[in-house]
Scaffold this motif. Structure first.
Motif, PDB file in Angstrom:
ATOM      1  N   LEU A  93       0.840  -1.208   0.000  1.00 24.82           N
ATOM      2  CA  LEU A  93       0.000   0.000   0.000  1.00 24.82           C
ATOM      3  C   LEU A  93       0.872   1.253   0.000  1.00 24.82           C
ATOM      4  N   GLY A  94       1.935   1.220   0.804  1.00 27.35           N
ATOM      5  CA  GLY A  94       2.872   2.344   0.809  1.00 27.35           C
ATOM      6  C   GLY A  94       3.551   2.513  -0.537  1.00 27.35           C
ATOM      7  N   GLY A  95       3.899   1.393  -1.177  1.00 30.26           N
ATOM      8  CA  GLY A  95       4.510   1.464  -2.504  1.00 30.26           C
ATOM      9  C   GLY A  95       3.575   2.075  -3.528  1.00 30.26           C
ATOM     10  N   ALA A  96       2.291   1.714  -3.448  1.00 29.23           N
ATOM     11  CA  ALA A  96       1.307   2.288  -4.362  1.00 29.23           C
ATOM     12  C   ALA A  96       1.179   3.798  -4.141  1.00 29.23           C
ATOM     13  N   TYR A  97       1.275   4.222  -2.874  1.00 33.16           N
ATOM     14  CA  TYR A  97       1.205   5.663  -2.588  1.00 33.16           C
ATOM     15  C   TYR A  97       2.406   6.396  -3.183  1.00 33.16           C
ATOM     16  N   LEU A  98       3.595   5.792  -3.077  1.00 36.53           N
ATOM     17  CA  LEU A  98       4.775   6.406  -3.683  1.00 36.53           C
ATOM     18  C   LEU A  98       4.624   6.512  -5.197  1.00 36.53           C
ATOM     19  N   CYS A  99       4.087   5.464  -5.814  1.00 34.51           N
ATOM     20  CA  CYS A  99       3.842   5.494  -7.267  1.00 34.51           C
ATOM     21  C   CYS A  99       2.890   6.638  -7.611  1.00 34.51           C
ATOM     22  N   PHE A 100       1.852   6.804  -6.823  1.00 34.34           N
ATOM     23  CA  PHE A 100       0.889   7.882  -7.042  1.00 34.34           C
ATOM     24  C   PHE A 100       1.566   9.248  -6.940  1.00 34.34           C
ATOM     25  N   GLU A 101       2.372   9.439  -5.875  1.00 35.35           N
ATOM     26  CA  GLU A 101       3.046  10.732  -5.689  1.00 35.35           C
ATOM     27  C   GLU A 101       3.972  11.054  -6.864  1.00 35.35           C
ATOM     28  N   GLY A 102       4.746  10.056  -7.306  1.00 37.32           N
ATOM     29  CA  GLY A 102       5.657  10.274  -8.425  1.00 37.32           C
ATOM     30  C   GLY A 102       4.915  10.569  -9.713  1.00 37.32           C
ATOM     31  N   ALA A 103       3.848   9.798  -9.977  1.00 36.28           N
ATOM     32  CA  ALA A 103       3.071  10.010 -11.200  1.00 36.28           C
ATOM     33  C   ALA A 103       2.352  11.354 -11.170  1.00 36.28           C
ATOM     34  N   GLU A 104       1.917  11.770  -9.991  1.00 32.88           N
ATOM     35  CA  GLU A 104       1.256  13.077  -9.856  1.00 32.88           C
ATOM     36  C   GLU A 104       2.223  14.199 -10.224  1.00 32.88           C
ATOM     37  N   LYS A 105       3.492  14.060  -9.791  1.00 31.57           N
ATOM     38  CA  LYS A 105       4.502  15.066 -10.142  1.00 31.57           C
ATOM     39  C   LYS A 105       4.741  15.097 -11.658  1.00 31.57           C
ATOM     40  N   LEU A 106       4.772  13.930 -12.281  1.00 31.61           N
ATOM     41  CA  LEU A 106       4.918  13.882 -13.737  1.00 31.61           C
ATOM     42  C   LEU A 106       3.736  14.552 -14.423  1.00 31.61           C
ATOM     43  N   TYR A 107       2.546  14.280 -13.927  1.00 27.97           N
ATOM     44  CA  TYR A 107       1.321  14.858 -14.486  1.00 27.97           C
ATOM     45  C   TYR A 107       1.367  16.386 -14.408  1.00 27.97           C
ATOM     46  N   GLU A 108       1.813  16.899 -13.264  1.00 24.34           N
ATOM     47  CA  GLU A 108       1.912  18.354 -13.097  1.00 24.34           C
ATOM     48  C   GLU A 108       3.005  18.930 -14.003  1.00 24.34           C
ATOM     49  N   ALA A 109       4.105  18.174 -14.158  1.00 22.99           N
ATOM     50  CA  ALA A 109       5.230  18.667 -14.962  1.00 22.99           C
ATOM     51  C   ALA A 109       4.870  18.813 -16.435  1.00 22.99           C
ATOM     52  N   VAL A 110       3.975  17.954 -16.938  1.00 23.02           N
ATOM     53  CA  VAL A 110       3.609  18.029 -18.357  1.00 23.02           C
ATOM     54  C   VAL A 110       2.404  18.937 -18.588  1.00 23.02           C
ATOM     55  N   GLY A 111       2.010  19.664 -17.542  1.00 20.11           N
ATOM     56  CA  GLY A 111       0.965  20.677 -17.720  1.00 20.11           C
ATOM     57  C   GLY A 111      -0.415  20.254 -17.290  1.00 20.11           C
ATOM     58  N   GLY A 112      -0.516  19.105 -16.630  1.00 20.53           N
ATOM     59  CA  GLY A 112      -1.839  18.658 -16.217  1.00 20.53           C
ATOM     60  C   GLY A 112      -2.303  19.250 -14.912  1.00 20.53           C
ATOM     61  N   GLY A 113      -1.350  19.757 -14.118  1.00 15.99           N
ATOM     62  CA  GLY A 113      -1.716  20.281 -12.810  1.00 15.99           C
ATOM     63  C   GLY A 113      -2.064  21.747 -12.868  1.00 15.99           C
ATOM     64  N   HIS A 114      -2.533  22.261 -11.722  1.00 15.79           N
ATOM     65  CA  HIS A 114      -2.894  23.667 -11.616  1.00 15.79           C
ATOM     66  C   HIS A 114      -1.648  24.488 -11.362  1.00 15.79           C
ATOM     67  N   HIS A 115      -1.457  25.545 -12.113  1.00  8.14           N
ATOM     68  CA  HIS A 115      -0.309  26.424 -11.924  1.00  8.14           C
ATOM     69  C   HIS A 115      -0.799  27.837 -11.606  1.00  8.14           C
ATOM     70  N   ALA A 116      -0.366  28.330 -10.468  1.00 11.37           N
ATOM     71  CA  ALA A 116      -0.779  29.672 -10.076  1.00 11.37           C
ATOM     72  C   ALA A 116       0.006  30.717 -10.849  1.00 11.37           C
ATOM     73  N   ALA A 117      -0.519  31.908 -10.886  1.00 10.59           N
ATOM     74  CA  ALA A 117       0.199  33.020 -11.506  1.00 10.59           C
ATOM     75  C   ALA A 117       1.444  33.320 -10.686  1.00 10.59           C
ATOM     76  N   PRO A 118       2.481  33.953 -11.292  1.00 10.23           N
ATOM     77  CA  PRO A 118       3.723  34.221 -10.563  1.00 10.23           C
ATOM     78  C   PRO A 118       3.502  34.964  -9.254  1.00 10.23           C
ATOM     79  N   GLN A 119       2.568  35.973  -9.258  1.00 13.04           N
ATOM     80  CA  GLN A 119       2.328  36.716  -8.026  1.00 13.04           C
ATOM     81  C   GLN A 119       1.753  35.801  -6.952  1.00 13.04           C
ATOM     82  N   GLU A 120       0.844  34.895  -7.364  1.00  9.67           N
ATOM     83  CA  GLU A 120       0.247  33.971  -6.403  1.00  9.67           C
ATOM     84  C   GLU A 120       1.293  33.014  -5.864  1.00  9.67           C
ATOM     85  N   GLN A 121       2.197  32.537  -6.758  1.00 10.66           N
ATOM     86  CA  GLN A 121       3.244  31.619  -6.332  1.00 10.66           C
ATOM     87  C   GLN A 121       4.165  32.276  -5.319  1.00 10.66           C
TER      88      GLN A 121
END
Length: 314
Positions: A100-128
């Motif tokens: 179960l812990g391994g599956a969570y790590l897979c999820f976290e890593g894949a989520e980062k990949l998803y965000e890196a290719v533009g799938g995640g929410h990106h705030a404006a520079p001022q918000e960041q």
């Protein structure tokens, strides 16, 4: 009377020798257990620096210290008692929990990949910029780091436990406490050095002379690249460690085909390049585990993003 005193002193000396031998045995066992978990330690060290990226220099060490305390609490307060109880009374439950812990790590890593290719929410520079300076953002990053650390710490402690499973209960407990202290100090000591190297470089560049000043300028220019690389390595580490946990867990449940196939391919690749056999085997097995991590994590990410209300939350 004197004979009784001599006998008593002999007994005390024997007890002292036995205690010293026990300490040596515990130290040696702790060393063996720590070495068995060294691969996960490297992953943990690579993952953590990304949680302090973007914060002001005066907040970096306090954040690392808070994560280190959380990591030690994970190991000693939560994972150690559970691991000891499970190993004593329900050893068959350890593998599913690790998976179960391994599956969570897979999820976290894949989520980062998803965000890196533009799938995640990106705030404006001022918000960041505002978010990076906020207490809420700091707490969120610390909490995220401690959650990720929990999975890696569980694997470290489980691997260490497997090395000393034959020890008596009390010795096993002491050994695992020593391992928890040593590994936490090692990981977060190295992380602290990594994230403060740019500050050291800046100081050398301003106040050093000759070669020291040039070295300082090199550190200032190079550390953002190093931190960026560590962020990538950290994401990759989540995927390959998570994938490896799942493959090994499946093998323990009698579904060893995927792991045996991957291990066989790694051995064959290693034999093809004898001069780099160990490295090639590790690379092939790591890459295969990472692919498993991407597939499993991608499925979980897809399911999470299909949940009602998830899209609206973004």
């Amino acid at each position: 009377m004197s004979g009784g005193l001599v006998a008593l002193l002999d007994d005390v000396a024997a007890i002292a020798r036995l205690a010293a031998a026990s300490v040596d045995d515990i130290g040696a066992a702790a060393g063996r257990a720590s070495m068995k978990a060294v691969g996960v330690v490297i992953d943990d060290t690579a993952v953590t620096p990304r949680y302090v990226t973007g914060f002001s220099p005066n907040r970096e060490l306090p954040i690392i210290w808070r994560i280190a305390r959380g990591s030690l609490r994970n190991k000693v307060v939560f994972i150690l008692p559970a691991a000891l109880l499970l190993s004593q009374f329900l050893p068959g439950a350890i593998t599913p929990i690790l998976m179960l812990g391994g599956a969570y790590l897979c999820f976290e890593g894949a989520e980062k990949l998803y965000e890196a290719v533009g799938g995640g929410h990106h705030a404006a520079p001022q918000e960041q910029e505002a978010a990076l300076g906020s207490t809420d953002h700091e707490q969120k990053m610390i909490s995220g780091a401690i959650r990720t650390d929990f999975i890696l710490s569980a694997e470290i402690m489980a691997l260490s436990l497997s090395e000393v499973a034959g020890e008596p209960f009390v010795s096993r407990t002491i050994i695992l406490i020593v391992v928890a202290l040593l590994i936490t100090a090692l990981v977060y000591g190295v992380v602290g050095l990594i994230v403060k190297m740019d500050d050291l470089g800046l100081k050398l560049a301003k106040s050093g002379v000759g070669a020291a000043r040039a070295f300082g300028r090199g550190l200032v220019k190079g550390m953002p690249v190093v931190l960026g690389a560590l962020s990538v390595i950290g994401t990759a580490a989540m995927l390959w460690v998570g994938g490896h946990i799942l493959l090994v867990g499946l093998e323990e449940f009698g579904l060893g085909g995927p792991y045996k196939a991957l291990h066989g391919a790694a051995v064959a690749a290693g034999h093809a390049i004898p001069a780099l056999e160990g490295l090639v085997e590790w690379l092939v097995e790591t890459l295969g585990s990472a692919v498993v991590g991407v597939v499993v994590g991608g499925i979980i990410v897809a399911l999470m993003h299909l949940r009602p209300g998830r899209k609206a939350a973004h």
